[in-house]
Design an enzyme around this catalytic site. Structure first.
Site, mmCIF file in Angstrom:
data_model
loop_
_atom_site.group_PDB
_atom_site.id
_atom_site.type_symbol
_atom_site.label_atom_id
_atom_site.label_comp_id
_atom_site.label_asym_id
_atom_site.label_seq_id
_atom_site.Cartn_x
_atom_site.Cartn_y
_atom_site.Cartn_z
ATOM 1 N N GLY A 55 -7.279 -3.838 -1.757
ATOM 2 C CA GLY A 55 -7.629 -3.447 -0.401
ATOM 3 C C GLY A 55 -7.761 -4.554 0.626
ATOM 4 N N SER A 56 -7.132 -5.703 0.426
ATOM 5 C CA SER A 56 -7.287 -6.789 1.409
ATOM 6 C C SER A 56 -6.631 -6.415 2.739
ATOM 7 C CB SER A 56 -6.701 -8.098 0.868
ATOM 8 O OG SER A 56 -5.294 -8.035 0.788
ATOM 9 N N MET A 64 0.437 2.676 -3.938
ATOM 10 C CA MET A 64 1.556 2.580 -4.872
ATOM 11 C C MET A 64 2.068 3.929 -5.372
ATOM 12 S SD MET A 64 1.888 -0.559 -4.563
ATOM 13 C CE MET A 64 3.055 -1.115 -5.782
ATOM 14 N N ILE A 101 5.018 6.940 -4.502
ATOM 15 C CA ILE A 101 6.182 7.307 -3.680
ATOM 16 C C ILE A 101 5.954 8.729 -3.172
ATOM 17 C CG2 ILE A 101 8.675 7.738 -3.688
ATOM 18 C CD1 ILE A 101 8.934 5.513 -5.780
ATOM 19 N N LEU A 102 6.023 8.928 -1.880
ATOM 20 C CA LEU A 102 5.715 10.219 -1.263
ATOM 21 C C LEU A 102 6.975 11.078 -1.136
ATOM 22 C CD1 LEU A 102 3.345 8.638 1.369
ATOM 23 C CD2 LEU A 102 2.638 10.135 -0.510
ATOM 24 N N HIS A 107 5.152 -3.848 3.586
ATOM 25 C CA HIS A 107 5.959 -4.199 2.404
ATOM 26 C C HIS A 107 6.106 -5.717 2.347
ATOM 27 C CE1 HIS A 107 8.915 -3.609 -0.772
ATOM 28 N NE2 HIS A 107 9.640 -4.548 -0.178
ATOM 29 N N ASP A 143 10.933 2.371 1.658
ATOM 30 C CA ASP A 143 10.965 1.040 2.286
ATOM 31 C C ASP A 143 12.132 0.876 3.263
ATOM 32 O OD1 ASP A 143 10.014 -0.462 -0.899
ATOM 33 O OD2 ASP A 143 8.768 0.383 0.711
#
Ligand code: GRF
Length: 196
Positions: free
Chosen positions: A12-13, A90, A92-93, A109, A145
């Site tokens: 979560g950075s 992470m 894929i929708l 990305h 992407d």
């Protein structure tokens, strides 16, 4: 004021950089951090920032993407987000989900797209002998992407770099790029931003 939900799966950075930037005259505010992984490091960071959090454990759904996305939608709905930011998310929708959120969903990305979509971007840039690497913020479409680019930041590849050393240099650039792009996007500005 735009309402932003941040989707994570890991440390979560980027979420911290985004949420921390949405203050003062910023045109948006974070309303939820949702993780696809129970106990992801980013959840504790979000709670420490006083943000609402939720978890939709993708493992419960196996290959049932529609089922996972229905649960994700149910977690999002009470917070009524205007914008979704994928930040180390992470999963894929499906085309149905990306169509529903078309023009309102961003992703970061760790490569200079269209180079190196997918995984292992730093190892691939090193293997190709590239002189520079970087990161890209883009709108999310059904093509992984490959959505419209909203911003890029470049970093040099140094002699002796490993995928890890390059990843940490790129991550610093991500933490500068994503907040800058979100501020513009939330104000309706989609012109691509290029950071040095
Ligand atoms: C980042 O490098 C991002 O570009 C990639 O996953 C990493 C997530 O890092 N998709 P974090 O969880 O934001 O620290």
């Amino acid at each position: 004021m735009k309402r932003v939900a941040i989707l994570i799966s890991g440390s979560g950075s980027n979420m911290v950089a985004l949420a921390g930037s949405m203050t003062g005259d910023h045109p948006a505010r974070p309303v939820l951090v949702v993780s696809s992984v129970p106990g992801a490091g980013g959840l504790a960071k979000a709670e420490a920032m006083g943000l609402a959090t939720a978890t939709v454990d993708h493992r419960r759904f196996g290959a049932d993407r529609a089922g996972f996305e229905a649960a994700l939608g149910a977690a999002l709905a009470p917070h009524a987000p205007d914008i979704l930011c994928l930040a180390g998310f992470m999963r894929i929708l499906t085309p149905a989900f990306t169509a529903h959120w078309a023009g309102r969903m961003l992703n970061i990305h760790p490569s200079l797209l269209p180079k190196y979509p997918g995984l292992h971007t730093h190892a691939r840039a090193l293997a190709a002998g590239d002189a520079e690497a970087g990161c890209t913020v883009h709108e999310v479409t059904a093509d992984l992407d490959a959505g419209p680019v909203l911003g890029q930041a470049r970093v040099p590849i140094m002699a002796g770099d490993t995928p890890d050393s390059l990843a940490s240099r790129v991550l610093e650039a991500e933490h500068r790029l994503y907040p800058a792009v979100l501020r513009r996007f939330a104000a309706g500005d989609r012109t691509p931003l290029h950071l040095p």
